[in-house]
Design a protein around this motif. Structure first.
Motif, mmCIF file in Angstrom:
data_model
loop_
_atom_site.group_PDB
_atom_site.id
_atom_site.type_symbol
_atom_site.label_atom_id
_atom_site.label_comp_id
_atom_site.label_asym_id
_atom_site.label_seq_id
_atom_site.Cartn_x
_atom_site.Cartn_y
_atom_site.Cartn_z
ATOM 1 N N ALA A 61 0.817 -1.211 0.000
ATOM 2 C CA ALA A 61 0.000 0.000 0.000
ATOM 3 C C ALA A 61 0.855 1.267 0.000
ATOM 4 N N CYS A 62 1.842 1.339 0.876
ATOM 5 C CA CYS A 62 2.712 2.521 0.932
ATOM 6 C C CYS A 62 3.561 2.633 -0.323
ATOM 7 N N LEU A 63 4.034 1.506 -0.800
ATOM 8 C CA LEU A 63 4.841 1.505 -2.018
ATOM 9 C C LEU A 63 4.026 1.981 -3.215
ATOM 10 N N ARG A 64 2.748 1.621 -3.264
ATOM 11 C CA ARG A 64 1.871 2.103 -4.343
ATOM 12 C C ARG A 64 1.748 3.627 -4.298
ATOM 13 N N GLU A 65 1.528 4.148 -3.083
ATOM 14 C CA GLU A 65 1.338 5.583 -2.938
ATOM 15 C C GLU A 65 2.605 6.350 -3.322
ATOM 16 N N ILE A 66 3.738 5.844 -2.904
ATOM 17 C CA ILE A 66 5.004 6.501 -3.209
ATOM 18 C C ILE A 66 5.287 6.458 -4.707
ATOM 19 N N ALA A 67 5.110 5.280 -5.311
ATOM 20 C CA ALA A 67 5.376 5.149 -6.749
ATOM 21 C C ALA A 67 4.451 6.040 -7.566
ATOM 22 N N ALA A 68 3.181 6.096 -7.183
ATOM 23 C CA ALA A 68 2.215 6.894 -7.936
ATOM 24 C C ALA A 68 2.495 8.393 -7.816
ATOM 25 N N GLY A 69 2.958 8.829 -6.648
ATOM 26 C CA GLY A 69 3.161 10.255 -6.434
ATOM 27 C C GLY A 69 4.527 10.773 -6.823
ATOM 28 N N ALA A 70 5.476 9.870 -7.026
ATOM 29 C CA ALA A 70 6.851 10.292 -7.274
ATOM 30 C C ALA A 70 7.055 11.051 -8.583
ATOM 31 N N PRO A 71 6.479 10.619 -9.715
ATOM 32 C CA PRO A 71 6.775 11.314 -10.973
ATOM 33 C C PRO A 71 6.482 12.810 -10.930
ATOM 34 N N GLU A 72 5.420 13.199 -10.252
ATOM 35 C CA GLU A 72 5.075 14.612 -10.165
ATOM 36 C C GLU A 72 6.101 15.389 -9.345
#
Length: 273
Positions: free
Chosen positions: A211-222
């Motif tokens: 769950a945390c890894l999903r959030e980090i990966a999704a938000g990182a590009p921005e």
């Protein structure tokens, strides 16, 4: 007053652990003195302190919490209940960061979920030209991290909050690193060894471990500058899943590195130039 030898024999602890606890209970006592003068009497205060530490160790409490520190990347970091105990596997994250981002050039880096601050502080010291930030949702963890930064003279900008939330609007980073909670909610390891005493919220996302890894990966590009890197530590069996999260987020050069035990441990990805 008991002698050193009598005190050490009183508890069924490994000899090295007993010596480490005894030198902690009696500041100034060395391992050499313990070996060379076992007949030396312990002051009552030191004997009582040692007894208390040994009793806690016999319940399984981690040595790092009893001694109040743990070495990481050649430096001693203060730790206490409420933060994760530094582990050598996390040094791979430091090595990847320093090999992919020029430590001699200006760069902006941020450590998400900093805990005791070992990643952020180490990066700030190893790459003094970088501007390093660190985020954690725990006020207790940030207090420990700030203490470590102060003790080691590291310049780190600490922020309280969840993942990307406390970062300045529009801020872009050349490096985002994280060692987030990645253990599954029902993993039996949470009830074993040192993990029993470490903060549960820093170990598990209370879900599938991703769950945390999903959030980090999704938000990182921005939040990444062009050519910037995202690097995370994860579980030994999560490499494929994390690579999928990175690729789905649009990152390139996605790769998983193994630790010294040959287990998947660090996944990295880069935002295209």
């Amino acid at each position: 007053m008991p002698t050193i030898e009598q005190a050490l024999r009183r508890h069924p602890l490994p000899r090295l652990e007993s010596r480490m606890l005894l030198t902690h209970a009696w500041p100034g006592l060395t391992h050499a003195a313990i070996i060379g003068y076992p007949e030396r009497e312990l002051p009552d205060e030191a004997a009582s302190a040692f007894e208390a530490l040994a009793a806690r160790r016999l319940t399984g409490e981690p040595m790092a919490y009893l001694l109040g520190s743990r070495e990481f990347y050649g430096r001693d970091f203060q730790v206490r209940p409420g933060v994760l105990i530094p582990r050598p596997e996390t040094e791979h994250l430091i090595e990847q960061a320093l090999s992919r981002v020029d430590r001699g050039a200006p760069a902006r880096a941020v450590d998400l979920g900093t805990g005791s601050g070992i990643i952020a502080v180490t990066l700030a010291l190893e790459a003094p030209g970088w501007v390093v930030g660190a985020v954690d949702v725990s006020t207790d963890a940030l207090a420990v991290a700030r203490g470590n930064a102060d003790a080691l003279a590291a310049r780190v900008d600490f922020r309280l909050g969840s993942w990307f939330d406390p970062l300045d609007a529009g801020a872009r980073f050349d490096l985002i690193v994280s060692n987030p909670p990645y253990i599954e909610r029902d993993d039996h390891h949470l009830a074993e060894g040192d993990l029993r005493f470490e903060p549960r919220g820093a170990l598990t996302d209370e879900a599938d471990g991703l769950a945390c890894l999903r959030e980090i990966a999704a938000g990182a590009p921005e939040r990444l500058a062009e050519g910037g890197w995202l690097m995370v530590e994860h579980g030994y069996d999560q490499g494929e899943a994390v690579r999928g999260l990175f690729s789905a987020a649009g990152l390139s050069q996605v790769e998983t590195m193994r630790d010294l035990a040959g287990q998947d441990r660090i996944t990295i990805g880069r935002k295209a130039d």
